[in-house]
Design a protein around this motif. Structure first.
Motif, PDB file in Angstrom:
ATOM      1  N   PRO A 160       0.800  -1.244   0.000  1.00 17.72           N
ATOM      2  CA  PRO A 160       0.000   0.000   0.000  1.00 17.72           C
ATOM      3  C   PRO A 160       0.823   1.280   0.000  1.00 17.72           C
ATOM      4  O   PRO A 160       0.364   2.302  -0.511  1.00 17.72           O
ATOM      5  N   LEU A 161       2.030   1.260   0.556  1.00 19.37           N
ATOM      6  CA  LEU A 161       2.853   2.471   0.606  1.00 19.37           C
ATOM      7  C   LEU A 161       3.893   2.527  -0.512  1.00 19.37           C
ATOM      8  O   LEU A 161       4.711   3.450  -0.556  1.00 19.37           O
ATOM      9  N   LEU A 162       3.860   1.547  -1.408  1.00 22.66           N
ATOM     10  CA  LEU A 162       4.809   1.514  -2.537  1.00 22.66           C
ATOM     11  C   LEU A 162       6.235   1.723  -2.045  1.00 22.66           C
ATOM     12  O   LEU A 162       6.974   2.588  -2.551  1.00 22.66           O
ATOM     13  N   THR A 163       6.643   0.931  -1.089  1.00 26.29           N
ATOM     14  CA  THR A 163       7.907   1.157  -0.382  1.00 26.29           C
ATOM     15  C   THR A 163       9.143   0.984  -1.260  1.00 26.29           C
ATOM     16  O   THR A 163      10.204   1.534  -0.937  1.00 26.29           O
ATOM     17  N   LYS A 164       9.036   0.224  -2.343  1.00 24.90           N
ATOM     18  CA  LYS A 164      10.242   0.003  -3.158  1.00 24.90           C
ATOM     19  C   LYS A 164      10.545   1.176  -4.084  1.00 24.90           C
ATOM     20  O   LYS A 164      11.623   1.237  -4.681  1.00 24.90           O
ATOM     21  N   TYR A 165       9.603   2.112  -4.209  1.00 22.49           N
ATOM     22  CA  TYR A 165       9.809   3.228  -5.127  1.00 22.49           C
ATOM     23  C   TYR A 165      10.337   4.447  -4.377  1.00 22.49           C
ATOM     24  O   TYR A 165       9.806   4.823  -3.328  1.00 22.49           O
ATOM     25  N   SER A 166      11.372   5.067  -4.935  1.00 19.39           N
ATOM     26  CA  SER A 166      11.914   6.297  -4.352  1.00 19.39           C
ATOM     27  C   SER A 166      11.298   7.528  -4.998  1.00 19.39           C
ATOM     28  O   SER A 166      11.057   8.542  -4.344  1.00 19.39           O
ATOM     29  N   VAL A 167      11.050   7.450  -6.308  1.00 17.06           N
ATOM     30  CA  VAL A 167      10.416   8.550  -7.056  1.00 17.06           C
ATOM     31  C   VAL A 167       9.353   7.940  -7.963  1.00 17.06           C
ATOM     32  O   VAL A 167       9.595   6.930  -8.616  1.00 17.06           O
ATOM     33  N   ILE A 168       8.187   8.560  -7.990  1.00  9.39           N
ATOM     34  CA  ILE A 168       7.121   8.137  -8.897  1.00  9.39           C
ATOM     35  C   ILE A 168       6.778   9.325  -9.788  1.00  9.39           C
ATOM     36  O   ILE A 168       6.388  10.385  -9.305  1.00  9.39           O
ATOM     37  N   MET A 169       6.961   9.129 -11.079  1.00  6.75           N
ATOM     38  CA  MET A 169       6.681  10.182 -12.058  1.00  6.75           C
ATOM     39  C   MET A 169       5.373   9.832 -12.777  1.00  6.75           C
ATOM     40  O   MET A 169       5.287   8.802 -13.453  1.00  6.75           O
TER      41      MET A 169
END
Length: 660
Positions: A160-169
């Motif tokens: 749910p928190l998309l923990t593996k992503y550092s930046v989402i464009m």
């Protein structure tokens, strides 16, 4: 990879080609490798993009602001370059991933291929992409991941928190698809829990101020010394100019009665009168595209003078990957490529040879009537923002021309500035179940970038309640609701798969569901409509299209998955291969959630018809008992009263079903 001159750079040499046209030869070619694909050549092309001089500013804003809004004009290079800048700055270190979403699958595949080429890697390694039923990523290697908005939403169900992503464009945010709007609302919630997450919202025509106001929901935090903490919560806005050349706009003097015929005439006129350069024609859908191709092909046979040398290619989402990739291939010398496309070519995709654009002024848009519960694809006028996007396709290589098949007065006075967000004109059943699966119970109070119509939202809740997906508290039922949410299909189809387990026809239903996931398994007639109709009759079943799909699937397997068999029967071979892939994935999902794979074999017609009747009976209760939607108390301030069709009554205050 072609080399193009940027105004302001060293003037290139101009060479007359054999056909009398002009070839723009970049001055950097002399220093590039002999094949033109060397690393130095690619690096120089990257540095000539307008976004390159903003590299430091972009990285600074991403570092210091939780949300950065980038308004990058067409051709600025924002889509391909910003993810690479982030990786070079270390945002993918330590196993983290940089995500870039696109509203369309074709754009995801094309951009991922381009970025992988620029980085000198294979797609699926450091650069990967994921679309529905197709995953080209490596969890140990992928640092830049391109994916559709819908796929990222489904990833939230597991993380749910998309923990593996550092930046989402979130790219091309101006298109405002349902998935984009849901994603923006959820990312805003995630930011409250993850101060390390950075968001980039990018588009060529987005309303930056309204998007900034949406994300700037609260004041920035301040430290003990009164110094604002990093990242700042107030979104940063950066504008990047495009690389586009001047585009001359031409309008018709009088309104046209048939835009398909007008488009054909305009293409032939361009081919006869204008210098070399490819043509991009914007039409509404496959039917219009096929009709245009047929007319141009007939013209080529009857009048060699006007249409000889034309290479006519379609472009729409229903084509196979191989057919879609043909539009990106270089145009042979002495030929002119004509790409007949839907609005899929408006954004993200770069067709480098396009010099002329023919704009019909229309597109197919989905419109939903929540009262009748009917959703239609309607041919509707485009917005001014879309018209600018289309015209911009003509100025990517050299000065171009855009021929608009409508009058200038109509453009100025009648066409709306912005399109209606998809959220406000679509069936929201899938949207609601996604949010419910993510734990968003108060759907009516969700923070939307553009609020959906209350009627459509209530209708979606009613449908899910009638299917047994929601309980009286409007929460997902267990296990049915959670199982339906886990299957990546429309809730109606997902519930059909679950019900097939009880009737012992799950093998057949999964096959039907896989076929329904493909836009079309038929090859367009294109001048052979009679033969196509005869081919359809060979598989037709009195019970309807669903059994017809089963007959086609069985025939394909019996032919040993033969492409010749498909060609003979006007069936799309690539679509059938995709059906088999999707079916296998659905089979694995079904087994994981406890469905026993059974075939009804000789009782197939009885079982399938029973299943359809069960589904129809569940839905029919939706329309037989109209009631009034009530409020929990008259003083609650709920002035909206709506005729709902299910029992018990849905309360607008709580979003729950009640007996009163």
């Amino acid at each position: 990879m072609s080399q193009f001159w940027k105004p302001g750079a060293e003037k290139p040499r101009l060479l007359d080609d054999e056909e009398g046209g002009v070839v723009f030869l970049s001055s950097s070619l002399s220093s590039a490798s002999s094949i033109g694909y060397g690393y130095a050549s690619i690096e120089k092309q990257r540095q000539r993009l307008p976004v390159y001089k903003y590299r430091t500013a972009i990285l600074y804003l991403v570092e210091t602001h939780a949300t950065t809004i980038i308004v990058g004009e067409t051709g600025s290079g924002k889509t391909t370059q910003i993810p690479q800048y982030l990786k070079e700055a270390g945002w993918a270190d330590g196993g983290r991933v940089i995500a870039c979403t696109q509203p369309r699958r074709l754009a995801v595949q094309a951009v991922a291929s381009r970025v992988a080429e620029e980085m000198g890697v294979k797609v699926g390694e450091e650069v990967g992409y994921t679309i529905r039923f197709e995953d080209f990523t490596n969890k140990d290697l992928t640092a830049i991941k391109f994916l559709t908005d819908g796929v990222l939403l489904r990833e939230m169900m597991d993380d749910p928190l998309l923990t593996k992503y550092s930046v989402i464009m979130v790219d091309e945010a101006h298109e405002r698809s349902i998935s984009t709007d849901i994603l923006l609302g959820l990312l805003k919630k995630i930011q409250r829990c993850r101060s390390d997450l950075r968001l980039i919202i990018s588009s060529a025509t987005i309303e930056a101020k309204s998007m900034s106001a949406f994300f700037h929901a609260r004041k920035g935090r301040r430290g003990l010394e009164g110094v604002e903490l990093v990242p700042r919560l107030e979104p940063a806005i950066l504008s990047v100019e495009g690389r586009g050349f001047n585009v001359q706009i031409h309008y018709v003097e009088e309104p046209v009665s048939d835009y398909v015929q007008a488009a054909v005439s305009t293409v032939l006129l361009i081919h006869d009168k204008e210098p070399p350069g490819d043509i991009l024609v914007f039409l509404t859908g496959q039917d219009d595209i096929d009709a245009t191709i047929q007319l141009l092909t007939e013209e080529a046979r009857t009048s060699k003078k006007n249409s000889s040398g034309l290479i006519i290619l379609p472009l729409y989402s229903g084509l196979s990957r191989a057919e879609q990739e043909q539009v990106f291939s270089p145009t042979p010398r002495g030929k002119r490529k004509v790409v007949i496309s839907t609005n899929i070519a408006e954004t993200s995709l770069t067709l480098e040879g396009i010099v002329y654009v023919v704009d019909s002024g229309f597109s197919k848009q989905r419109f939903y009537n929540p009262i009748s519960d009917i959703e239609n694809l309607v041919v509707a006028p485009i917005s001014k923002a879309s018209a600018r996007q289309r015209a911009g396709r003509a100025g990517r290589v050299r000065p171009g021309k855009c021929y608009r098949l409508y009058t200038e007065e109509y453009f100025v006075k009648e066409i709306p500035a912005e399109g209606i967000p998809e959220m406000q004109r679509s069936n929201l059943v899938s949207c609601v179940i996604q949010l419910k699966a993510l734990g968003i119970d108060n759907i009516l109070g969700f923070d939307w970038p553009a609020s959906p119509p209350p009627e459509a939202m209530i209708r979606a809740l009613e449908v899910l309640y009638s299917l047994g997906v929601l309980d009286d508290d409007a929460k997902l039922t267990s296990p049915t609701g959670f199982q339906v949410a886990e299957i990546p299909l429309e809730p109606m189809i997902s519930k059909m798969i679950l019900s097939s387990n009880e009737l012992g026809c799950s093998e057949e239903i999964i096959t039907i569901s896989a076929v329904l996931s493909i836009q079309s398994i038929w090859v367009s007639g294109r001048g052979a409509q009679k033969e196509l109709d005869e081919a359809k009759l060979r598989f037709a079943a009195a019970e309807g299209d669903h059994v017809t799909f089963l007959n086609i699937y069985k025939g394909f397997l019996q032919s040993c998955k033969s492409s010749h068999w498909c060609h003979k029967n006007f069936i799309n071979y690539h679509a059938m291969k995709k059906v088999i892939e999707i079916r296998e994935q659905l089979r694995r999902i079904a087994q994981r959630i406890g469905i026993v794979m059974k075939s009804c074999e000789s009782d197939m017609q009885v079982s399938l018809l029973t299943l359809l009747l069960v589904c129809l009976e569940r839905i029919s209760t939706l329309y037989d008992f109209p009631k009034l939607m009530g409020t929990c108390m008259p003083s609650a301030g709920c002035s909206f009263v709506y005729h709902v069709t299910c029992s018990p009554v849905l309360c607008v205050c709580t979003g729950r079903f009640t007996d009163q």
